[in-house]
Design a protein around this motif. Structure first.
Motif, short mmCIF file in Angstrom:
data_model
loop_
_atom_site.label_atom_id
_atom_site.label_comp_id
_atom_site.label_asym_id
_atom_site.label_seq_id
_atom_site.Cartn_x
_atom_site.Cartn_y
_atom_site.Cartn_z
N SER A 51 -10.90 10.04 -26.64
CA SER A 51 -9.73 10.26 -27.48
C SER A 51 -9.95 11.49 -28.37
O SER A 51 -11.04 11.69 -28.91
CB SER A 51 -9.46 9.03 -28.36
N THR A 52 -8.92 12.33 -28.50
CA THR A 52 -8.97 13.52 -29.34
C THR A 52 -7.60 13.73 -29.98
O THR A 52 -6.62 13.10 -29.59
CB THR A 52 -9.31 14.79 -28.54
N LEU A 53 -7.56 14.63 -30.94
CA LEU A 53 -6.27 15.07 -31.48
C LEU A 53 -5.59 15.99 -30.46
O LEU A 53 -6.25 16.83 -29.85
CB LEU A 53 -6.46 15.82 -32.80
N SER A 54 -4.30 15.84 -30.33
CA SER A 54 -3.57 16.61 -29.31
C SER A 54 -3.68 18.12 -29.53
O SER A 54 -3.69 18.89 -28.57
CB SER A 54 -2.09 16.20 -29.31
N ASP A 55 -3.76 18.55 -30.78
CA ASP A 55 -3.80 19.98 -31.07
C ASP A 55 -5.22 20.52 -31.17
O ASP A 55 -5.43 21.65 -31.61
CB ASP A 55 -3.03 20.29 -32.35
N ARG A 56 -6.20 19.73 -30.78
CA ARG A 56 -7.59 20.17 -30.91
C ARG A 56 -8.24 20.29 -29.53
O ARG A 56 -9.31 19.76 -29.26
CB ARG A 56 -8.35 19.18 -31.79
N GLN A 57 -7.59 21.04 -28.65
CA GLN A 57 -8.13 21.26 -27.31
C GLN A 57 -8.97 22.54 -27.30
O GLN A 57 -8.65 23.52 -26.64
CB GLN A 57 -6.98 21.34 -26.31
N TRP A 58 -10.06 22.53 -28.04
CA TRP A 58 -10.91 23.70 -28.17
C TRP A 58 -11.90 23.76 -27.01
O TRP A 58 -12.27 22.73 -26.44
CB TRP A 58 -11.66 23.65 -29.50
N PRO A 59 -12.36 24.97 -26.68
CA PRO A 59 -13.31 25.11 -25.56
C PRO A 59 -14.54 24.22 -25.67
O PRO A 59 -14.98 23.64 -24.69
CB PRO A 59 -13.67 26.60 -25.59
N LYS A 60 -15.12 24.12 -26.87
CA LYS A 60 -16.33 23.30 -26.99
C LYS A 60 -16.02 21.82 -26.78
O LYS A 60 -16.84 21.07 -26.24
CB LYS A 60 -17.02 23.52 -28.34
N ILE A 61 -14.83 21.37 -27.21
CA ILE A 61 -14.43 19.98 -26.98
C ILE A 61 -14.18 19.76 -25.50
O ILE A 61 -14.64 18.76 -24.91
CB ILE A 61 -13.18 19.63 -27.80
N ASN A 62 -13.47 20.69 -24.86
CA ASN A 62 -13.20 20.56 -23.43
C ASN A 62 -14.48 20.59 -22.62
O ASN A 62 -14.61 19.89 -21.61
CB ASN A 62 -12.24 21.66 -22.98
N ALA A 63 -15.45 21.40 -23.05
CA ALA A 63 -16.73 21.47 -22.35
C ALA A 63 -17.44 20.13 -22.41
O ALA A 63 -18.01 19.66 -21.41
CB ALA A 63 -17.61 22.57 -22.95
N PHE A 64 -17.41 19.48 -23.58
CA PHE A 64 -18.07 18.18 -23.72
C PHE A 64 -17.34 17.11 -22.89
O PHE A 64 -17.98 16.26 -22.26
CB PHE A 64 -18.11 17.76 -25.19
N ILE A 65 -16.01 17.17 -22.88
CA ILE A 65 -15.25 16.20 -22.09
C ILE A 65 -15.56 16.34 -20.60
O ILE A 65 -15.76 15.34 -19.89
CB ILE A 65 -13.74 16.35 -22.36
N GLN A 66 -15.58 17.58 -20.12
CA GLN A 66 -15.89 17.79 -18.70
C GLN A 66 -17.31 17.33 -18.37
O GLN A 66 -17.56 16.78 -17.29
CB GLN A 66 -15.70 19.26 -18.34
N TRP A 67 -18.22 17.54 -19.31
CA TRP A 67 -19.59 17.06 -19.10
C TRP A 67 -19.63 15.53 -19.06
O TRP A 67 -20.32 14.95 -18.21
CB TRP A 67 -20.50 17.60 -20.20
N LEU A 68 -18.90 14.88 -19.97
CA LEU A 68 -18.85 13.41 -19.96
C LEU A 68 -18.34 12.90 -18.62
O LEU A 68 -18.89 11.93 -18.05
CB LEU A 68 -17.92 12.91 -21.08
N LYS A 69 -17.30 13.52 -18.11
CA LYS A 69 -16.73 13.07 -16.83
C LYS A 69 -17.73 13.26 -15.69
O LYS A 69 -17.80 12.43 -14.77
CB LYS A 69 -15.43 13.82 -16.55
N LYS A 70 -18.48 14.35 -15.73
CA LYS A 70 -19.51 14.57 -14.72
C LYS A 70 -20.58 13.49 -14.78
O LYS A 70 -21.01 12.95 -13.75
CB LYS A 70 -20.14 15.95 -14.91
N MET A 71 -21.00 13.13 -15.98
CA MET A 71 -21.98 12.07 -16.15
C MET A 71 -21.43 10.72 -15.68
O MET A 71 -22.15 9.92 -15.09
CB MET A 71 -22.41 11.97 -17.62
N ALA A 72 -20.14 10.50 -15.95
CA ALA A 72 -19.51 9.24 -15.51
C ALA A 72 -19.46 9.17 -13.99
O ALA A 72 -19.70 8.10 -13.39
CB ALA A 72 -18.11 9.12 -16.10
N ASP A 73 -19.17 10.29 -13.33
CA ASP A 73 -19.11 10.30 -11.87
C ASP A 73 -20.47 10.01 -11.26
O ASP A 73 -20.57 9.46 -10.15
CB ASP A 73 -18.62 11.67 -11.37
N GLU A 74 -21.53 10.39 -11.98
CA GLU A 74 -22.89 10.20 -11.46
C GLU A 74 -23.45 8.82 -11.83
O GLU A 74 -24.53 8.44 -11.35
CB GLU A 74 -23.80 11.28 -12.01
N SER A 75 -22.74 8.08 -12.68
CA SER A 75 -23.26 6.77 -13.13
C SER A 75 -23.11 5.72 -12.02
O SER A 75 -22.15 5.73 -11.27
CB SER A 75 -22.51 6.31 -14.38
#
Length: 313
Positions: A289-313
């Motif tokens: 969950s995030t704020l809708s107006d806070r789609q910053w590159p560092k946040i998006n990078a962490f989200i994409q990393w989380l999803k990668k880790m989830a796919d490997e779990s």
């Protein structure tokens, strides 16, 4: 005090006209000297004094105590200086992150304690390797956080409900299965003998997906497999799933294990599944969950990393 003007300005907010005076105040407060502030600003000490006097009059309270050869912040001045200093540091950090395409600086992540302990934290070495310029702050709790004032960039929850007025993304699904130590399973003859579960202590997370889930994990599991549990059966509740798991490892009872959180414990045989064919899918899921107006590159990078880790779990 400024009797008449303080009454007029007391409830007024700061404006752009006062920013230069606040800058002068910040320098004078940092040096504890009007003379040193004047040197840094390349103006006269009397000009510094005039700006501070004007700012005090507009604010309606004193910022400095004046002595013969020095000045000291008043308690009100200290409060203003702290906020101003923090704001400037935050602004400088934001500017630095923009210049570095925002893949640097601090990222504050809020998570349910069990997710952080059992799943997120063991994987953070990979993130640190991929994004060495991002400093992570990991906060945990069972409450839904206020993004607006809490300094949180994103949160990881486990629930069947999604937050209102927030942006969210699915992270991964989950399933439940009873787990216990090999010794406990042997002692209570649990292997394949579901009926013997009624003689065991049930361990569970009382805040699994609501503030007081109580035995909802066990109830949901037993309903899905068609097995009636005695509502008076001995049990032990915790406010974190990982504490129930630690209790199970130490032979206290049988815990309702979330598969994503106990996989490592199962692999190293600290825990076993006495009923491996009775794993059931959770209605709840992990989401970000995030704020809708806070789609910053560092946040998006962490989200994409989380999803990668989830796919490997």
């Amino acid at each position: 005090m400024y009797p008449e003007k303080s009454y007029i300005t007391r409830n007024k907010l700061l404006n752009g006209y006062q920013l230069s005076k606040l800058y002068t105040f910040e320098i004078a407060a940092r040096h504890s000297s009007f003379a040193l502030a004047a040197d840094e600003l390349s103006i006269s000490p009397s000009a510094v004094s005039h700006r501070i006097n004007s700012l005090e009059e507009e604010l309606g309270f004193k910022l400095f105590q004046r002595f013969h050869r020095k000045v000291e912040l008043t308690s009100e001045g200290e409060r203003v200086f702290w906020v101003l200093k923090s704001s400037l540091e935050y602004l400088n950090q934001e500017i630095l992150e923009i210049k570095n395409q925002e893949l640097s600086g601090t990222l504050t992540v809020y998570s349910r304690p069990s997710i952080a302990q059992c799943w997120l934290v063991p994987k953070l070495a990979d993130f640190a390797h991929r994004y060495p310029a991002i400093s992570l702050n990991i906060l945990t709790g069972n409450e839904n956080v206020n993004f607006q004032g809490g300094g949180i960039d994103l949160a990881i929850y486990f629930d069947d409900k999604t937050p209102e007025k927030l942006s969210y993304q699915h992270l991964m699904d989950e399933s439940m299965v009873p787990v216990c130590s090999p010794e406990y399973a042997d002692k209570h003859q649990l292997h394949g003998n579901l009926i013997n579960l009624r003689q065991c202590t049930l361990l569970h997370d009382r805040q699994a997906w609501s503030y007081d889930s109580d035995r909802s994990e066990w109830n949901s599991w037993s309903q899905q497999i068609g097995f009636d549990l005695d509502p008076t059966q001995r049990s032990m509740g915790f406010d974190r799933s990982d504490l129930a798991i630690i209790a199970a490892i130490n032979h206290v009872g049988v815990a309702m294990g979330r598969k994503k959180l106990v996989n490592k414990r199962l692999e190293n045989q600290e825990l076993i599944m006495p009923f491996p064919d009775m794993e059931v899918r959770c209605e709840q899921r992990y989401y970000i969950s995030t704020l809708s107006d806070r789609q910053w590159p560092k946040i998006n990078a962490f989200i994409q990393w989380l999803k990668k880790m989830a796919d490997e779990s």
